[in-house]
Design a protein around this motif. Structure first.
Motif, PDB file in Angstrom:
ATOM      1  N   PHE A  28      52.018 -26.072   0.012  1.00 40.40           N
ATOM      2  CA  PHE A  28      53.180 -26.297   0.869  1.00 40.40           C
ATOM      3  C   PHE A  28      53.307 -27.521   1.394  1.00 40.40           C
ATOM      4  CE2 PHE A  28      53.939 -26.083   5.466  1.00 40.40           C
ATOM      5  CZ  PHE A  28      54.937 -25.489   5.485  1.00 40.40           C
ATOM      6  N   ASN A  29      52.303 -28.309   1.394  1.00 35.62           N
ATOM      7  CA  ASN A  29      52.130 -29.698   1.808  1.00 35.62           C
ATOM      8  C   ASN A  29      53.139 -30.353   0.789  1.00 35.62           C
ATOM      9  OD1 ASN A  29      50.742 -29.201   3.965  1.00 35.62           O
ATOM     10  ND2 ASN A  29      48.703 -29.925   3.210  1.00 35.62           N
ATOM     11  N   LYS A  30      52.691 -30.258  -0.518  1.00 34.07           N
ATOM     12  CA  LYS A  30      53.554 -31.323  -1.426  1.00 34.07           C
ATOM     13  C   LYS A  30      55.038 -30.768  -1.284  1.00 34.07           C
ATOM     14  CE  LYS A  30      49.929 -31.107  -4.997  1.00 34.07           C
ATOM     15  NZ  LYS A  30      49.626 -30.981  -6.198  1.00 34.07           N
ATOM     16  N   GLN A  31      55.385 -29.426  -1.148  1.00 35.01           N
ATOM     17  CA  GLN A  31      56.977 -29.235  -1.125  1.00 35.01           C
ATOM     18  C   GLN A  31      57.543 -29.616   0.357  1.00 35.01           C
ATOM     19  OE1 GLN A  31      56.872 -25.231  -1.233  1.00 35.01           O
ATOM     20  NE2 GLN A  31      56.490 -25.217  -3.441  1.00 35.01           N
ATOM     21  N   ASN A  32      56.457 -29.786   1.427  1.00 36.13           N
ATOM     22  CA  ASN A  32      57.172 -30.315   2.566  1.00 36.13           C
ATOM     23  C   ASN A  32      56.820 -31.803   3.080  1.00 36.13           C
ATOM     24  OD1 ASN A  32      58.709 -27.613   4.128  1.00 36.13           O
ATOM     25  ND2 ASN A  32      56.812 -27.101   2.717  1.00 36.13           N
ATOM     26  N   ALA A  33      56.513 -32.669   2.106  1.00 34.45           N
ATOM     27  CA  ALA A  33      56.076 -33.857   2.123  1.00 34.45           C
ATOM     28  C   ALA A  33      57.307 -34.934   3.143  1.00 34.45           C
ATOM     29  CB  ALA A  33      55.833 -34.811   0.843  1.00 34.45           C
ATOM     30  N   GLY A  34      56.953 -35.517   3.941  1.00 33.79           N
ATOM     31  CA  GLY A  34      57.504 -36.225   5.054  1.00 33.79           C
ATOM     32  C   GLY A  34      58.435 -35.161   6.041  1.00 33.79           C
ATOM     33  N   LYS A  35      58.181 -33.932   6.033  1.00 31.41           N
ATOM     34  CA  LYS A  35      58.779 -33.272   7.038  1.00 31.41           C
ATOM     35  C   LYS A  35      57.714 -32.928   8.286  1.00 31.41           C
ATOM     36  CE  LYS A  35      61.901 -31.239   3.738  1.00 31.41           C
ATOM     37  NZ  LYS A  35      62.309 -29.963   3.114  1.00 31.41           N
ATOM     38  N   GLU A  36      58.077 -32.716   9.505  1.00 36.12           N
ATOM     39  CA  GLU A  36      57.015 -32.397  10.457  1.00 36.12           C
ATOM     40  C   GLU A  36      57.025 -30.752  10.460  1.00 36.12           C
ATOM     41  OE1 GLU A  36      56.080 -33.532  14.819  1.00 36.12           O
ATOM     42  OE2 GLU A  36      58.055 -32.358  14.749  1.00 36.12           O
ATOM     43  N   THR A  37      55.992 -29.902  10.476  1.00 35.20           N
ATOM     44  CA  THR A  37      55.892 -28.635  10.360  1.00 35.20           C
ATOM     45  C   THR A  37      55.386 -28.177  11.673  1.00 35.20           C
ATOM     46  OG1 THR A  37      55.738 -28.887   8.230  1.00 35.20           O
ATOM     47  CG2 THR A  37      55.125 -26.709   9.029  1.00 35.20           C
ATOM     48  N   VAL A  38      55.874 -27.088  12.470  1.00 35.68           N
ATOM     49  CA  VAL A  38      55.358 -26.672  13.541  1.00 35.68           C
ATOM     50  C   VAL A  38      54.721 -25.131  13.325  1.00 35.68           C
ATOM     51  CG1 VAL A  38      55.676 -25.937  15.982  1.00 35.68           C
ATOM     52  CG2 VAL A  38      56.809 -27.992  14.966  1.00 35.68           C
ATOM     53  N   TYR A  39      53.342 -24.877  13.896  1.00 34.91           N
ATOM     54  CA  TYR A  39      52.788 -23.508  13.789  1.00 34.91           C
ATOM     55  C   TYR A  39      52.649 -23.177  15.118  1.00 34.91           C
ATOM     56  CZ  TYR A  39      51.618 -24.563   8.860  1.00 34.91           C
ATOM     57  OH  TYR A  39      51.828 -24.957   7.413  1.00 34.91           O
ATOM     58  N   ASN A  40      52.717 -21.810  15.489  1.00 40.32           N
ATOM     59  CA  ASN A  40      52.370 -21.103  16.761  1.00 40.32           C
ATOM     60  C   ASN A  40      50.976 -20.477  16.511  1.00 40.32           C
ATOM     61  OD1 ASN A  40      54.317 -22.107  18.319  1.00 40.32           O
ATOM     62  ND2 ASN A  40      55.728 -20.753  17.519  1.00 40.32           N
ATOM     63  N   ILE A  41      49.952 -20.584  17.372  1.00 39.79           N
ATOM     64  CA  ILE A  41      48.954 -19.841  17.335  1.00 39.79           C
ATOM     65  C   ILE A  41      48.628 -19.128  18.683  1.00 39.79           C
ATOM     66  CG2 ILE A  41      47.812 -21.794  15.528  1.00 39.79           C
ATOM     67  CD1 ILE A  41      46.096 -22.280  18.161  1.00 39.79           C
TER      68      ILE A  41
END
Length: 316
Positions: A28-41
């Motif tokens: 997932f990190n490789k596919q989204n390199a350079g993008k900020e990702t937001v998770y909710n917990i």
């Protein structure tokens, strides 16, 4: 202890509540390199947000987590039930993806609780997994088929059988002895039938099932850029080159006698229904899927002509 998760503010017992990607984290990190990702917990009834800082070239298994950015109270923890003929099922953390058998004798849905995700069929809980997809009934009306993720392996669950596959698969169905699904790999899509992948395209179009009712033929639409194709039993039988970005070929369907196929073409602001490669009038819009009559001699659909909306019936 001493992990990047701890430094980001995560605690033991935190639950992610809306992760959109389900592949391994390093992939997932490789596919989204350079993008900020937001998770909710979710932590003790409170909703928190965590951000993954963009990284240019992550190493396998190494993700970088940011900091918690805000906290919001959740006053109510909801439970879900499936309501079947007015009767409620037991409560779960999640209930969705309700599916009926074609003979209407069975009903299944996906549920989730502390054990994981699992399918519930006629009130009976099936084996639990980390994640399961939408369940479909095979044409025997008794067998369920869906994809599921075990510890680290994706599976096709066909009744009591588990078939290992390399990646997550969705839109999986079974017709007679044929299991097919849609595969997304290397930014392209392909149809896989009995573990044999067909040609990959930029995009494929599937309405509900690619197979005819007798199970002998299959068809779907696909495109590479502006070049669109109707795929019939693995061969590109019709091709169209469309000029506008809003043009498309879609909604391929078989007639009940399995002898005819219909689909929609939109080109240069006009739409038309095509049956076996032939079409009649063009319209401003086709706003329903084409529907064959029970005897397969006619096809009907909704269309817009000028300022008027019409039900149109064409002879096959």
């Amino acid at each position: 202890p001493n992990s990047t998760a701890k430094s980001a503010g995560l605690q033991r017992g935190d639950q992610f509540i809306d992760i959109k990607n389900n592949d391994h984290l390093d992939e997932f990190n490789k596919q989204n390199a350079g993008k900020e990702t937001v998770y909710n917990i979710l932590r003790n009834g409170k909703k928190l947000q965590i951000r993954m800082i963009p990284i240019s070239s992550p190493s396998p298994g190494q993700g970088r987590l940011g900091v918690l950015t805000y906290e919001k109270e959740i006053n109510t923890v909801y439970k879900w039930v499936a309501v079947i003929d007015g009767k409620e099922s037991k409560t779960y953390d999640k209930v969705d993806s309700v599916s009926f058998s074609d003979n209407s004798r069975h009903i299944a849905f996906v549920a989730k609780d502390s054990r994981g995700e699992f399918v519930v069929m006629d009130g009976k809980e099936m084996k639990n997994y980390y994640e399961v997809s939408y369940p479909h009934f095979a044409d025997d009306n008794d067998t369920l088929i869906y994809s599921a993720k075990g510890n680290s392996q994706w599976l096709i669950v066909d009744g009591d059988n588990e078939i290992p596959v390399n990646k997550s698969v969705w839109f999986i169905k079974k017709k007679k002895d044929k299991i097919w699904y849609e595969l997304h790999e290397n930014n392209q899509f392909s149809v896989v039938i009995n573990n044999v992948p067909e040609k990959a395209y930029d995009r494929i179009g599937i309405v509900y099932d690619i197979f005819s009712s007798d199970g002998n033929n299959y068809a779907y639409s696909a495109n590479n850029g502006k070049d669109y194709f109707i795929i019939f039993n693995g061969k590109e039988i019709y091709s169209y080159t469309l000029s506008d970005k809003d043009d498309f070929v879609s909604s391929v369907q078989f007639s009940p006698d399995s002898q005819n196929i219909a689909y929609i073409i939109r080109e240069k602001g006009k739409s038309k229904v095509v049956v076996n490669g032939n079409s009649n009038n063009e319209y401003e819009m086709i706003y329903t899927f084409p529907k064959f009559s029970p005897d397969s001699t006619k096809v009907a659909y909704g269309a817009k002509l000028g300022d008027d909306f019409w039900w149109v019936v064409d002879t096959v």
